[in-house]
Scaffold this active site. Structure first.
Site, PDB file in Angstrom:
ATOM      1  CE1 TYR A  37      -3.757  -2.393   5.919  1.00 54.14           C
ATOM      2  CE2 TYR A  37      -3.414  -0.063   5.411  1.00 54.14           C
ATOM      3  CZ  TYR A  37      -3.605  -1.371   4.994  1.00 54.14           C
ATOM      4  OH  TYR A  37      -3.639  -1.653   3.641  1.00 54.14           O
ATOM      5  CE  LYS A  62      -0.643  -4.471   3.014  1.00 53.19           C
ATOM      6  NZ  LYS A  62      -1.099  -5.770   2.416  1.00 53.19           N
ATOM      7  CB  THR A 111      -0.905   0.002   1.260  1.00 49.45           C
ATOM      8  OG1 THR A 111      -1.497   1.294   1.413  1.00 49.45           O
ATOM      9  CG2 THR A 111      -0.122  -0.290   2.538  1.00 49.45           C
ATOM     10  CG  ASP A 112      -1.096   5.056  -0.864  1.00 46.42           C
ATOM     11  OD1 ASP A 112      -1.639   4.404   0.058  1.00 46.42           O
ATOM     12  OD2 ASP A 112      -1.681   5.994  -1.451  1.00 46.42           O
ATOM     13  CD  GLU A 113      -3.286   3.639   4.421  1.00 45.59           C
ATOM     14  OE1 GLU A 113      -3.134   3.595   5.649  1.00 45.59           O
ATOM     15  OE2 GLU A 113      -4.386   3.540   3.863  1.00 45.59           O
ATOM     16  CG  ASN A 145     -11.133  12.294   3.326  1.00 48.05           C
ATOM     17  OD1 ASN A 145     -10.723  11.662   2.355  1.00 48.05           O
ATOM     18  ND2 ASN A 145     -10.567  12.209   4.526  1.00 48.05           N
TER      19      ASN A 145
END
Ligand code: NAD
Ligand code: TYD
Length: 341
Positions: free
Chosen positions: A150, A154, A125-127, A249
């Site tokens: 999280y 990852k 993930t880009d996170e 958002n």
């Protein structure tokens, strides 16, 4: 080709299984999924009697079971998507994230090495890159600075996969994608949650000031990129995948309300998520230049279609949210579940 897809009953996994059946009908897909709250066979009901898709219920962390599965189905390549995937849940209960994302991935890597898997695609993930300021975009060489339990889990699994390449010679390709949207996403993530709440005329909880930015990627564009990375990616390389659709958002929430004809008075600004990353943006030039990937969806068209899908598939989300299908399929699939004997 025999492919093991892990997490194939989740959001991206089920879209991927369906996509691969369409574009690579000669492949056999073995779908290993433990069916957590986020995994639903209902997502693949149209493939129930498709002999090219074999569902096996099991845990990626069960090394013996996974080795047997790899052997019995003569698996050539693994596409690893199984994970605990929701940031808010990782704040409430991080342990299962370490168990599944870190330990589970390590065991899957080791089983793949032992069984001579030819390619292991690690869906990251880009996170892993943490948060950006107002400008710039993540490249594959950006520093890894995960913020949440999280994203830390990852990052660990992403680096373990690369370590299994560098140390043990396993053929690994890592992809890091931005926020996905589309059909079959469990209604805890931003877009489906807002749609479902709006349809019930319930408040739409926007964290903080609503100005956090995500870079949205249509799930089908993601699936296309994953296939390219599997078939053409270079071993030991990382490929960023992003849809080039940065949105705040609050813009998305307002667009959803407008599509549904609901009032903006439903928006409720709530306490911010702890450690909330401000902005993500992906530079996908490497996968575009090297593998020839181009996303086919524009965000406005994709959001419109997605919102309509949730409106038309009320039964699906009501059932997955109540967990009703899990019990049903437990009995329906009990014979197939014994496939591993
Ligand atoms: P999801 O939560 O919808 O699905 C995860 C699937 O993994 C579920 O079917 C679940 O049952 C299964 N699973 C969980 N633990 C398991 C275990 N121990 N053994 C076997 N199966 C298990 O997730 P998603 O949104 O489809 O994401 C898929 C992958 O893509 C994840 O690795 C996630 O980190 C990554 N990713 C997702 C996004 C996104 O926007 N959704 C963005 C970047 C990366
Ligand atoms: P999410 O879909 O949880 O994905 P991620 O945290 O992996 O990016 O959230 C997307 C963005 O939406 C994120 O900035 C948090 C925000 N958000 C809300 O404002 N309200 C919500 O109820 C949820 C679930 C997310």
């Amino acid at each position: 080709m025999n492919i093991l897809v892990t997490g194939g009953c989740g959001f991206i996994g089920s879209n991927l299984v369906r996509y691969l059946r369409r574009v690579r009908p000669e492949w056999k897909l073995v779908n290993l999924d433990t069916l957590t709250y986020a995994g639903n066979l209902e997502n693949l009901i149209d493939l129930e009697s498709d002999p090219g898709h074999v569902f096996v219920r099991g845990d990626i962390g069960d090394r013996e079971f996974v080795e047997k599965l790899l052997r019995e189905h003569a698996i050539d390549s693994v596409m690893h998507l199984a994970a605990e995937s929701h940031v808010d849940r990782s704040i409430l209960g991080p342990e299962v994230f370490v168990q599944t994302n870190v330990l589970g991935t390590q065991r899957l890597l080791e089983a793949s090495r032992q069984q001579g898997v030819k390619r292991f695609l690690m869906v990251s993930t880009d996170e892993v890159y943490g948060s950006l300021g107002p400008t710039g975009a993540f490249t594959e060489t950006s520093p890894l600075q995960p913020s949440s339990p999280y994203s830390a889990s990852k990052t660990s699994s992403d680096l373990l996969a690369l370590a299994w390449h560098h140390t043990f010679g396993l053929d690994v390709v890592v992809t890091r994608c931005s926020n996905n949207y589309g059909r079959y996403q469990f209604p805890e993530k931003l877009i489906p949650l807002m749609v479902v709440n709006a349809l019930h005329d319930k408040p739409l909880p926007v964290y903080g000031d609503g100005a956090n930015v995500r870079d949205w990627l249509h799930v089908e564009d993601h699936c296309q990129a994953l296939l390219l990375a599997l078939e053409k990616g270079r071993a030991g390389e990382v490929y960023n995948i992003g849809g080039g659709a940065e949105r705040k958002n609050i813009e998305i929430v307002k667009a959803i309300l407008s599509l549904l004809g609901k009032p903006e008075s439903l928006i409720k600004f709530v306490k911010d998520r702890p450690g909330h990353d401000r902005r993500y943006a992906i530079d996908p030039s490497k996968i575009k230049a090297e593998l020839g990937w181009t996303p086919a969806h524009t965000f406005e068209q994709g959001l419109d279609e997605t919102v309509r899908w949730y409106v038309d598939n009320r039964e699906w989300w009501q059932r997955v949210m109540s967990g009703a299908y899990r019990d049903y399929f437990d009995s329906q699939y009990s014979t197939r579940l014994q496939v591993m004997g």
